[in-house]
Each structure stands twice: as structure tokens, then as C-alpha cells.
Design an enzyme around this catalytic site. Structure first.
Site, mmCIF file in Angstrom:
data_model
loop_
_atom_site.group_PDB
_atom_site.id
_atom_site.type_symbol
_atom_site.label_atom_id
_atom_site.label_comp_id
_atom_site.label_asym_id
_atom_site.label_seq_id
_atom_site.Cartn_x
_atom_site.Cartn_y
_atom_site.Cartn_z
ATOM 1 N N LEU A 165 4.273 36.219 77.239
ATOM 2 C CA LEU A 165 3.796 35.021 76.394
ATOM 3 C C LEU A 165 2.830 34.200 77.352
ATOM 4 O O LEU A 165 1.769 33.822 76.985
ATOM 5 C CB LEU A 165 4.763 34.355 75.575
ATOM 6 N N ASP A 166 3.456 33.854 78.456
ATOM 7 C CA ASP A 166 2.844 32.885 79.497
ATOM 8 C C ASP A 166 1.435 33.363 79.877
ATOM 9 O O ASP A 166 0.683 32.528 80.144
ATOM 10 C CB ASP A 166 3.853 32.637 80.673
ATOM 11 N N TYR A 167 1.176 34.859 80.320
ATOM 12 C CA TYR A 167 0.095 35.226 80.662
ATOM 13 C C TYR A 167 -0.750 35.281 79.683
ATOM 14 O O TYR A 167 -2.158 34.951 79.906
ATOM 15 C CB TYR A 167 0.387 36.658 81.324
#
Length: 402
Positions: A171-173
Site C-alpha cells: 500500500l505504501d509503495y
């Protein structure tokens, strides 16, 4: 003197005060394409990502890839002197990237309205767990809980087992890619349109992956269906999934269109399936998916992974061996595409990191310099850019402001 171009964003100046992965990754993508990114870190501590594994000895191995092409200065923007220096920097930059919990910048007296007073053209790219508005805006936000909140986790895994979270910070990427897109879109609007100006662009972590689940939204809205967990593509195409080969390895195969299934049937020497009313269209195959999967699985188990890949490639069937990172390091296509490159490291010598994508034909990105040590560029930024004397820099260091 003309500034050499190292990518399409050469000349764009960005301040990155974010931490960990999502927003910093977005700033790194912009740096890869030429933006001059200065990372501001807390004196004596730095970005938390510096201490996140995996490690080699005491060296964090994420840092070289996630902080390349950035400069690092230390500054405590919570202090009065720190705020003054921060505003001087803001005046000279196009973009500020931040990911504090909503209300934090405002609490420090560094709201967008305050920063606009020193730079009306400033673009402020903001990431938080749940966005700057809404009843959950102040909740602590991290990638794995955000993935669960997005609906993504609920459809991952097997129906008879608990849902499965991604094994890395997916999700962060993904959010980082949105950060980069939003930032260049805001820059374009500011610089091309006659009435363009600076603005805030913001999103919650969960929103980046929720945007990709349009099929869930439409399916529930129109059919009232709550999709269950599935270990692979579910309800989209048949056959599709992970299959074991003769040599104990695995491949992923998918036939999302009837034409690709037709080619698979030819490769299997099962042209009879194209005349069978149970199998001749994707919609019919989905109704008889168990039978189709058994036929395909049994056929695949007669071939080694290499044999199968070569055969199906020759027929134009979408298939791939399931690669480990060791396989990737040895693969000639990864080498040809320069998907893995080496960067310098002050203590490890050289470290391999992912290469730059996408590729530009006229203004390609470049890894111009390695990931910085904490505060490595203090002298350059404070003395050369802001014009502070050595005595002033020393005093700020002694006070713990930088």
C-alpha cells in the site's frame, strides 16, 4: 551556463519532510526523474526508515534504494529557529512533501496558509492514513491496517482460512506512485495555466488501493455481492491460477480472453474443447471451472517449468514462472532492461537496487548520487544555499536545531 538535464523534472526543487515509505517513495520517484529533492530529518535521529530491516550488520538495506538521489539535512522544525530556517527553504522550493498526522503541521504553526505567505506558488503534497478530512482523519495510519481498511485484505487468501495481508508494504509503495502523479499534475497546472497557482494535494493511504477495486464497488452496488477470499483471480477468467510443474516448480497462467484460451487449447492439443459447449467461451468455462482447472493442471504437471514456459510462449499464451529474487538476479531480461543497478554505499561499498522506470527516450532519469547519510548536506544547504556563516551553522548544531 545551462544546467545539465538528468530527467524531465530537472529544475524542480522539492523539500521532503516525510518519513518511512509512502510519501518518501513518491519523492524518490520524482528525484529519479531529475527533481532536486532535499530531505529534512530530525537531528540525531533521522528518518525512521533508516532503522527498518532488512539489515546487513547495523546497516539498513532499504535506505539505499528508497533515499537515492536525495540530499539530507537535519532540522527541528518544531523549534522557533527551526521554523525560520524552514520558511527560508520553503521560499526557494516548488514542492513540500509531508506525511504527519493531520493537524500536526498546523499545530506547529506551519499550515499551508502560513507557508503560502512566504511562497504563494508552493505545492504541498500530503499523505496520511485516512486523509485530511473525515471522522477517522486523526487515526494513526500505517500500510497494513490501511490495506485492511481498503477492502483489499478481505479478498486475499483461502475461504477456509483467515484473510492474508501483503508480505511487504504494498500500500505504501502504491501510494508513493500516486504522490508522484499528483505532484507533477499540480506542477503542470501551476506552470502551464495562466491562472495556475500552488495548492494542496492530499490522500489517505487506503485510498490508493481502494481506487483499484472498482470491480468490488460495482459488483456490490449492482449485485449486492460481498466477494469472498480467493488465492488468485476469482470470477474473472478460466483457466487462471498457480500450477505445479513436473519438476516441483510453479507457474502462473491466465487466459483472460477467449483468444488466449484458444491458443492454450491448441498448445495442449485439446482443440476439442473449443467445440465443447462447456468450454468454448469464458463465461461457460467459469461455470465449469473445476473441470477446466483439472484438465489444465494435469497437462501442466507433465512438463517442467522451463519446457512449459517455452511451449506456451511459442503459442502466445500468457504464462510466467514464479520467480524468486535469485531467479530475477540471473534472468537475462532483467539485465537487458537494467531493472537492477548498483549504487555506491559509504560503508557497504556497492548495493544493488531497482533501476529507474518508466524509461524516457529523450530525458531519461538517472541515479545521480547515492542515498545520503544523516545531515550529509547540511553545509551545502545552510551555507551555500541559505548563506549562513560557519559560526551560525555551528551555533545551530550546538543548540540541537540542526
Amino acid at each position: 551556463m545551462t544546467t545539465p538535464k538528468f530527467g524531465p523534472l530537472t529544475g524542480v526543487k522539492i523539500l521532503d519532510i516525510s518519513t518511512m515509505i509512502a510519501a518518501p517513495f513518491g519523492a524518490t520517484l520524482l528525484a529519479d526523474f531529475g527533481a532536486d529533492v532535499t530531505k529534512i530529518e530530525l537531528p540525531g535521529k533521522g528518518d525512521t526508515l533508516r532503522t527498518v530491516g532488512p539489515w546487513k550488520g547495523e546497516e539498513g538495506l532499504r535506505w539505499p534504494g528508497l533515499a537515492r538521489n536525495k540530499k539530507s539535512i537535519t532540522l527541528d522544525i518544531r523549534t522557533e529557529e527551526g521554523k525560520k530556517l524552514f520558511k527560508k527553504l520553503i521560499a526557494q522550493h516548488d514542492v513540500l512533501v509531508e506525511n504527519f498526522r493531520p493537524g500536526t503541521m498546523e499545530k506547529w504553526g506551519l499550515s499551508y496558509e502560513e507557508l503560502k505567505k512566504v511562497n504563494p506558488d508552493l505545492i504541498m503534497s500530503r499523505v496520511s492514513g485516512y486523509g485530511q478530512t473525515g471522522p477517522y482523519r486523526e487515526k494513526a495510519g500505517f500500510g497494513t491496517p490501511g490495506t485492511a481498511f481498503s477492502g483489499h485484505t478481505s479478498i486475499q487468501g483461502y475461504p477456509d482460512r483467515p484473510p492474508v495481508s501483503p508480505s511487504y508494504s504494498l500500500l505504501d509503495y502504491i501510494t508513493g506512485v500516486y504522490v508522484a502523479l499528483a505532484t507533477v499534475s499540480a506542477l503542470y497546472n501551476r506552470d502551464v495555466n495562466e491562472e495556475g497557482e500552488g495548492q494542496i494535494v492530499e490522500m489517505g493511504l487506503y485510498e490508493s488501493i481502494f481506487r483499484m477495486l472498482e470491480f468490488l464497488v460495482a459488483e456490490y452496488d449492482q449485485n449486492g455481492k460481498v466477494r469472498d477470499r480467493s488465492p488468485g483471480l476469482s470470477g474473472h477468467s478460466s483457466p487462471a491460477g498457480t500450477y505445479a510443474t513436473k519438476d516441483g516448480k510453479f507457474v502462473v497462467l491466465v487466459t483472460s480472453t477467449d483468444s488466449t484460451f484458444n491458443r492454450l487449447a491448441e498448445a495442449m492439443d485439446r482443440m476439442d474443447m473449443l467445440e465443447d459447449e462447456r468450454y468454448y467461451t469464458n463465461s461457460e468455462r467459469l461455470k465449469h471451472d473445476d473441470e477446466v482447472q483439472e484438465i489444465v493442471s494435469n497437462w501442466i504437471r507433465k512438463h517442467t517449468q522451463k519446457e512449459l514456459s517455452e511451449l506456451l510462449d511459442s503459442y502466445g499464451v500468457p504464462v510466467s514462472p514464479i520467480y524468486t529474487i535469485e531467479d530475477i538476479f540471473e534472468d537475462p531480461h532483467y539485465k537487458a532492461r537494467e531493472n537492477i543497478v548498483e549504487v555506491e554505499h559509504p560503508r557497504l561499498g556497492k548495493v544493488k537496487v531497482p533501476g529507474i522506470v518508466p524509461k524516457f527516450s529523450k530525458t531519461p532519469g538517472a541515479i545521480r548520487h547515492r542515498a545520503p547519510d544523516l545531515g550529509e548536506h547540511n553545509e551545502e544547504i545552510y551555507s551555500e544555499t541559505l548563506g549562513l556563516s560557519k559560526e551560525e551553522v555551528t551555533q545551530l548544531q550546538e543548540k540541537g536545531i540542526i
